[in-house]
Design a protein around this motif. Structure first.
Motif, PDB file in Angstrom:
ATOM      1  N   GLU A 109       0.826  -1.211   0.000  1.00  0.00           N
ATOM      2  CA  GLU A 109       0.000   0.000   0.000  1.00  0.00           C
ATOM      3  C   GLU A 109       0.858   1.258   0.000  1.00  0.00           C
ATOM      4  O   GLU A 109       0.542   2.237  -0.694  1.00  0.00           O
ATOM      5  N   ALA A 110       1.954   1.234   0.770  1.00  0.00           N
ATOM      6  CA  ALA A 110       2.817   2.412   0.861  1.00  0.00           C
ATOM      7  C   ALA A 110       3.493   2.722  -0.467  1.00  0.00           C
ATOM      8  O   ALA A 110       3.548   3.875  -0.909  1.00  0.00           O
ATOM      9  N   VAL A 111       4.010   1.686  -1.129  1.00  0.00           N
ATOM     10  CA  VAL A 111       4.665   1.886  -2.424  1.00  0.00           C
ATOM     11  C   VAL A 111       3.648   2.332  -3.466  1.00  0.00           C
ATOM     12  O   VAL A 111       3.909   3.247  -4.263  1.00  0.00           O
ATOM     13  N   ASN A 112       2.486   1.727  -3.458  1.00  0.00           N
ATOM     14  CA  ASN A 112       1.449   2.086  -4.425  1.00  0.00           C
ATOM     15  C   ASN A 112       0.960   3.514  -4.212  1.00  0.00           C
ATOM     16  O   ASN A 112       0.669   4.227  -5.177  1.00  0.00           O
ATOM     17  N   PHE A 113       0.882   3.939  -2.965  1.00  0.00           N
ATOM     18  CA  PHE A 113       0.453   5.309  -2.667  1.00  0.00           C
ATOM     19  C   PHE A 113       1.475   6.312  -3.192  1.00  0.00           C
ATOM     20  O   PHE A 113       1.120   7.374  -3.707  1.00  0.00           O
ATOM     21  N   ALA A 114       2.775   5.965  -3.053  1.00  0.00           N
ATOM     22  CA  ALA A 114       3.833   6.865  -3.502  1.00  0.00           C
ATOM     23  C   ALA A 114       3.986   6.865  -5.019  1.00  0.00           C
ATOM     24  O   ALA A 114       4.236   7.902  -5.636  1.00  0.00           O
ATOM     25  N   PHE A 115       3.815   5.678  -5.625  1.00  0.00           N
ATOM     26  CA  PHE A 115       3.964   5.548  -7.080  1.00  0.00           C
ATOM     27  C   PHE A 115       2.746   4.785  -7.617  1.00  0.00           C
ATOM     28  O   PHE A 115       2.839   3.584  -7.922  1.00  0.00           O
TER      29      PHE A 115
END
Length: 268
Positions: A181-187
């Motif tokens: 979720e964190a990576v997807n939110f950033a990119f």
């Protein structure tokens, strides 16, 4: 009238002279300041490099020694230099393996270096902070993991990506959903970056990736998870290919086709 005009002209000329003198003075002072700043920066960098070399030599001696000396400690001038300590540790963790890696972790613990590296995660530019997180990812303490995971939702998306990679390196499966979720939110549109992070979790992540594919409604996450399975090549997969083939996202459909081909090849 002519006298008034001459006075005005003289005032203007004097004003222009003052402005020119001010600009020249400012330029000279700026050049001097930049020169002094560069000299000071070069001296600082040279001092850091010297302390780094000293620390690396010291680490090499400890790692290669059959037993640790009874009074080994880190000199105060090196201990205060978080940049030198962090850079040296990262360099060594990247090259040592097996017993030497275990020994290096013991050295970090005995010398209390984790606290120094932890301080480095909050200081300096992005590159220095990312370097510190990477060092912590090579440790096995709960405190180092806590420091890393607390920054998974950093405002800086590149710090967030670095932290996600660090958690993946630690193989913390319980955090794989949060990392995703964190990576997807950033990119949000970059499934390749997500794949890069998820692949670092290793083979044991396959069941969680399959559940992610089934439950997620985010096509970037689905595509990233499928592409990770392609790289991991699990012996068996419970992925519902029919459902993936009908997905509206071309990335998902293309990845599903490739995964199905690999899966059939593995079975044969």
């Amino acid at each position: 009238m002519s006298e008034l005009l001459r006075n005005i002209e003289n005032i203007l000329l004097f004003s222009l002279w003052c402005i020119s003198a001010f600009l020249i003075t400012a330029s000279v002072l700026t050049a001097v300041w930049l020169s002094v700043r560069r000299v000071m920066r070069n001296r600082r960098d040279m001092a850091i490099q010297t302390r780094q070399k000293q620390f690396e030599s010291y680490l090499q001696e400890l790692i290669t020694a059959e037993t640790f000396p009874s009074d080994f400690h880190l000199p105060a001038h090196i201990r205060k230099d978080t940049t030198a300590v962090t850079a040296s540790l990262l360099k060594f963790f990247k090259i040592v393996r097996g017993k030497e890696a275990v020994k290096l972790r013991i050295i970090v613990d005995e010398l209390g270096l984790e606290k120094i590296v932890t301080r480095a995660t909050t200081r300096g530019n992005r590159g220095k902070r990312m370097r510190a997180y990477n060092v912590l990812s090579f440790l096995d303490s709960s405190t180092s993991l806590k420091t890393i995971s607390e920054n998974l939702y950093s405002d800086d998306k590149y710090i967030r990506l670095s932290v996600a990679r660090c958690i993946a390196r630690r193989k913390v499966m319980s955090l794989i959903s949060e990392v995703t979720e964190a990576v997807n939110f950033a990119f949000p549109d970059d499934e390749s970056l997500l794949t890069d992070v998820l692949y670092r979790f290793g083979d044991k992540a396959s069941p969680r990736l399959e559940r992610m594919i089934t439950r997620s409604e985010n096509n970037t996450i689905i595509a990233g998870a499928v592409e990770t399975l392609i790289l991991l090549k699990p012996e068996n997969t419970s992925v519902d290919f029919a459902r993936l083939y009908e997905n509206e996202d071309e990335r998902v459909r293309a990845a599903a086709v490739l995964l199905s081909v690999i899966s059939r090849g593995e079975k044969h």
